[in-house]
Motif scaffolding. Sequence first.
Motif, PDB file in Angstrom:
ATOM      1  N   ILE A 146       9.891  14.794  -7.687  1.00 23.61           N
ATOM      2  CA  ILE A 146       9.544  13.852  -6.607  1.00 23.61           C
ATOM      3  C   ILE A 146       9.122  12.511  -7.197  1.00 23.61           C
ATOM      4  CG2 ILE A 146       7.753  13.375  -4.878  1.00 23.61           C
ATOM      5  CD1 ILE A 146       7.931  16.336  -4.093  1.00 23.61           C
ATOM      6  N   PHE A 147       8.393  12.568  -8.321  1.00 20.81           N
ATOM      7  CA  PHE A 147       7.919  11.342  -8.964  1.00 20.81           C
ATOM      8  C   PHE A 147       9.067  10.399  -9.327  1.00 20.81           C
ATOM      9  CE2 PHE A 147       7.376   9.674 -13.389  1.00 20.81           C
ATOM     10  CZ  PHE A 147       6.684   8.529 -13.042  1.00 20.81           C
ATOM     11  N   LEU A 148      10.206  10.961  -9.754  1.00 20.77           N
ATOM     12  CA  LEU A 148      11.342  10.117 -10.125  1.00 20.77           C
ATOM     13  C   LEU A 148      12.320   9.890  -8.977  1.00 20.77           C
ATOM     14  CD1 LEU A 148      12.373  11.083 -13.762  1.00 20.77           C
ATOM     15  CD2 LEU A 148      10.935   9.230 -12.963  1.00 20.77           C
ATOM     16  N   LEU A 149      12.316  10.749  -7.978  1.00 25.73           N
ATOM     17  CA  LEU A 149      13.277  10.635  -6.890  1.00 25.73           C
ATOM     18  C   LEU A 149      12.774   9.787  -5.724  1.00 25.73           C
ATOM     19  CD1 LEU A 149      14.577  14.336  -6.713  1.00 25.73           C
ATOM     20  CD2 LEU A 149      15.953  12.329  -7.310  1.00 25.73           C
ATOM     21  N   VAL A 150      11.512   9.976  -5.354  1.00 22.21           N
ATOM     22  CA  VAL A 150      11.025   9.402  -4.101  1.00 22.21           C
ATOM     23  C   VAL A 150      10.715   7.901  -4.177  1.00 22.21           C
ATOM     24  CG1 VAL A 150       9.184   9.524  -2.361  1.00 22.21           C
ATOM     25  CG2 VAL A 150      10.243  11.618  -3.231  1.00 22.21           C
ATOM     26  N   PRO A 151       9.972   7.398  -5.187  1.00 22.45           N
ATOM     27  CA  PRO A 151       9.688   5.951  -5.187  1.00 22.45           C
ATOM     28  C   PRO A 151      10.940   5.071  -5.158  1.00 22.45           C
ATOM     29  CG  PRO A 151       8.226   7.074  -6.699  1.00 22.45           C
ATOM     30  CD  PRO A 151       9.223   8.094  -6.253  1.00 22.45           C
ATOM     31  N   PRO A 152      11.966   5.308  -6.004  1.00 16.91           N
ATOM     32  CA  PRO A 152      13.166   4.463  -5.910  1.00 16.91           C
ATOM     33  C   PRO A 152      13.885   4.583  -4.567  1.00 16.91           C
ATOM     34  CG  PRO A 152      13.127   5.633  -8.004  1.00 16.91           C
ATOM     35  CD  PRO A 152      12.064   6.245  -7.154  1.00 16.91           C
ATOM     36  N   ILE A 202       0.838  -1.200   0.000  1.00 13.78           N
ATOM     37  CA  ILE A 202       0.000   0.000   0.000  1.00 13.78           C
ATOM     38  C   ILE A 202       0.874   1.251   0.000  1.00 13.78           C
ATOM     39  CG2 ILE A 202      -1.655   1.344   1.354  1.00 13.78           C
ATOM     40  CD1 ILE A 202      -2.857  -1.329   2.294  1.00 13.78           C
ATOM     41  N   CYS A 203       1.932   1.241   0.811  1.00 15.03           N
ATOM     42  CA  CYS A 203       2.853   2.386   0.842  1.00 15.03           C
ATOM     43  C   CYS A 203       3.507   2.598  -0.519  1.00 15.03           C
ATOM     44  CB  CYS A 203       3.934   2.163   1.909  1.00 15.03           C
ATOM     45  SG  CYS A 203       3.330   2.219   3.606  1.00 15.03           S
ATOM     46  N   ALA A 204       3.938   1.507  -1.165  1.00 15.66           N
ATOM     47  CA  ALA A 204       4.569   1.610  -2.489  1.00 15.66           C
ATOM     48  C   ALA A 204       3.597   2.179  -3.516  1.00 15.66           C
ATOM     49  CB  ALA A 204       5.077   0.240  -2.930  1.00 15.66           C
ATOM     50  N   VAL A 205       2.330   1.753  -3.454  1.00 21.11           N
ATOM     51  CA  VAL A 205       1.310   2.253  -4.386  1.00 21.11           C
ATOM     52  C   VAL A 205       1.089   3.748  -4.186  1.00 21.11           C
ATOM     53  CG1 VAL A 205      -1.150   2.160  -4.961  1.00 21.11           C
ATOM     54  CG2 VAL A 205       0.142   0.040  -4.680  1.00 21.11           C
ATOM     55  N   LEU A 206       0.953   4.177  -2.925  1.00 19.30           N
ATOM     56  CA  LEU A 206       0.728   5.594  -2.641  1.00 19.30           C
ATOM     57  C   LEU A 206       1.928   6.438  -3.057  1.00 19.30           C
ATOM     58  CD1 LEU A 206      -0.980   5.377   0.871  1.00 19.30           C
ATOM     59  CD2 LEU A 206      -2.063   5.848  -1.335  1.00 19.30           C
ATOM     60  N   ILE A 207       3.137   5.961  -2.763  1.00 19.12           N
ATOM     61  CA  ILE A 207       4.354   6.698  -3.120  1.00 19.12           C
ATOM     62  C   ILE A 207       4.457   6.876  -4.628  1.00 19.12           C
ATOM     63  CG2 ILE A 207       6.885   6.530  -3.168  1.00 19.12           C
ATOM     64  CD1 ILE A 207       6.675   5.138  -0.413  1.00 19.12           C
ATOM     65  N   PHE A 208       4.014   5.874  -5.380  1.00 18.43           N
ATOM     66  CA  PHE A 208       4.125   5.925  -6.843  1.00 18.43           C
ATOM     67  C   PHE A 208       3.012   6.747  -7.479  1.00 18.43           C
ATOM     68  CE2 PHE A 208       3.179   4.041 -11.054  1.00 18.43           C
ATOM     69  CZ  PHE A 208       4.398   4.278 -11.675  1.00 18.43           C
ATOM     70  N   TYR A 209       1.753   6.544  -7.047  1.00 19.40           N
ATOM     71  CA  TYR A 209       0.625   7.135  -7.757  1.00 19.40           C
ATOM     72  C   TYR A 209       0.262   8.539  -7.292  1.00 19.40           C
ATOM     73  CZ  TYR A 209      -0.535   2.953 -10.409  1.00 19.40           C
ATOM     74  OH  TYR A 209      -0.492   1.909 -11.291  1.00 19.40           O
ATOM     75  N   VAL A 210       0.518   8.890  -6.041  1.00 20.39           N
ATOM     76  CA  VAL A 210       0.128  10.220  -5.554  1.00 20.39           C
ATOM     77  C   VAL A 210       0.799  11.340  -6.358  1.00 20.39           C
ATOM     78  CG1 VAL A 210       0.328  11.826  -3.610  1.00 20.39           C
ATOM     79  CG2 VAL A 210      -0.570   9.523  -3.241  1.00 20.39           C
ATOM     80  N   SER A 229      -3.554  16.300 -12.123  1.00 18.76           N
ATOM     81  CA  SER A 229      -4.613  17.207 -11.665  1.00 18.76           C
ATOM     82  C   SER A 229      -4.206  18.665 -11.860  1.00 18.76           C
ATOM     83  CB  SER A 229      -4.932  16.951 -10.187  1.00 18.76           C
ATOM     84  OG  SER A 229      -5.375  15.628  -9.987  1.00 18.76           O
ATOM     85  N   MET A 230      -2.934  18.969 -11.578  1.00 16.12           N
ATOM     86  CA  MET A 230      -2.465  20.341 -11.762  1.00 16.12           C
ATOM     87  C   MET A 230      -2.478  20.727 -13.236  1.00 16.12           C
ATOM     88  SD  MET A 230       0.632  20.636  -8.996  1.00 16.12           S
ATOM     89  CE  MET A 230       0.927  22.375  -9.333  1.00 16.12           C
ATOM     90  N   HIS A 231      -2.114  19.778 -14.118  1.00 13.28           N
ATOM     91  CA  HIS A 231      -2.148  20.056 -15.558  1.00 13.28           C
ATOM     92  C   HIS A 231      -3.583  20.301 -16.034  1.00 13.28           C
ATOM     93  CE1 HIS A 231       1.846  19.781 -17.280  1.00 13.28           C
ATOM     94  NE2 HIS A 231       2.123  18.754 -16.498  1.00 13.28           N
TER      95      HIS A 231
END
Length: 305
Positions: free
Chosen positions: A280-286, A246-254, A261-263
Amino acid sequence: MDTVNSSNIDITTFFLIGIPGLEHVHAWISVPICLMYLVAILGNCTILFVIRTESSLHAPMYYFLSMLAVSDLGLSLSSLPTMLRIFVFNATGISPNACFAQEFFIHGFTDMESSVLLVMSFDRFLAIRNPLRYSSILTNATVAKMGLVFLIKSMLLVLPFPFTLKRLTYCRKSLLSHSYCLHQDVMKLACSDNTVNFFYGFFVALCMMSDSVFIAVSYIFILKTVMGIGSHKERLKALNTCVSHICAVLIFYVPIIALASMHRFGKHKSPVAMILIADIFLLVPPLMNPIVYCVKTRQIREKVW
């Protein structure tokens, strides 16, 4: 600007950006970025090494975790060179071919990670729903075939991206919106018709977002199954096996959902905020996935120790 007739490109260099307004501290910003990349690469390599060398971890759940680590490494290594060039050396230029190659790998490994997260949710459902048949359904051979299918599917899905971008003409704008190349970002710079690129990019985005829908459906079935367990202690034990995923899913999709949404809805969106979320999208999940799985998975934690 020179004209490259063979690829219909009038602009010979695209320009990436760091963080607007903070160019004077890019060298300092590069320090935490380098540390995050080092920790991400070290963490994912450690996960792969531990699972490879410990025979007790040769099970479907850990094989899927290995696939997640490979996709995280791919994301890190795909974006690392250009981001470090920008923040350390202030070198923002990138050739079109290098840009097209980078966006191919970034989108390919992103789709692969999304697919792996989906099958990991199915793995958790199967382990909770049919624990006695789990090992007979998900054999090592089955897991290996699934991993190969994910890899081929992800690469083939984004394979048209560099070719459809290469056929466009770029003759006026050359400044991209992020610290690395993305398909939709490069596509907007074209001064020729990019309708095919738009619709195919939308199709790929739908494919990836459909994974998140199926993950949500999987967890609805998981919760339904868990609620049918009589013992409160057993319910908590079953749910605890899903926490890391669940944590991995949230970290990736949020970050992906926030950026989309901003776009779509941000009338007065901040360019700096969008760049930070994209980074953050490329830095945080890995970075976070190995930490989460080491902390929450006792077998991994013990073997790493």
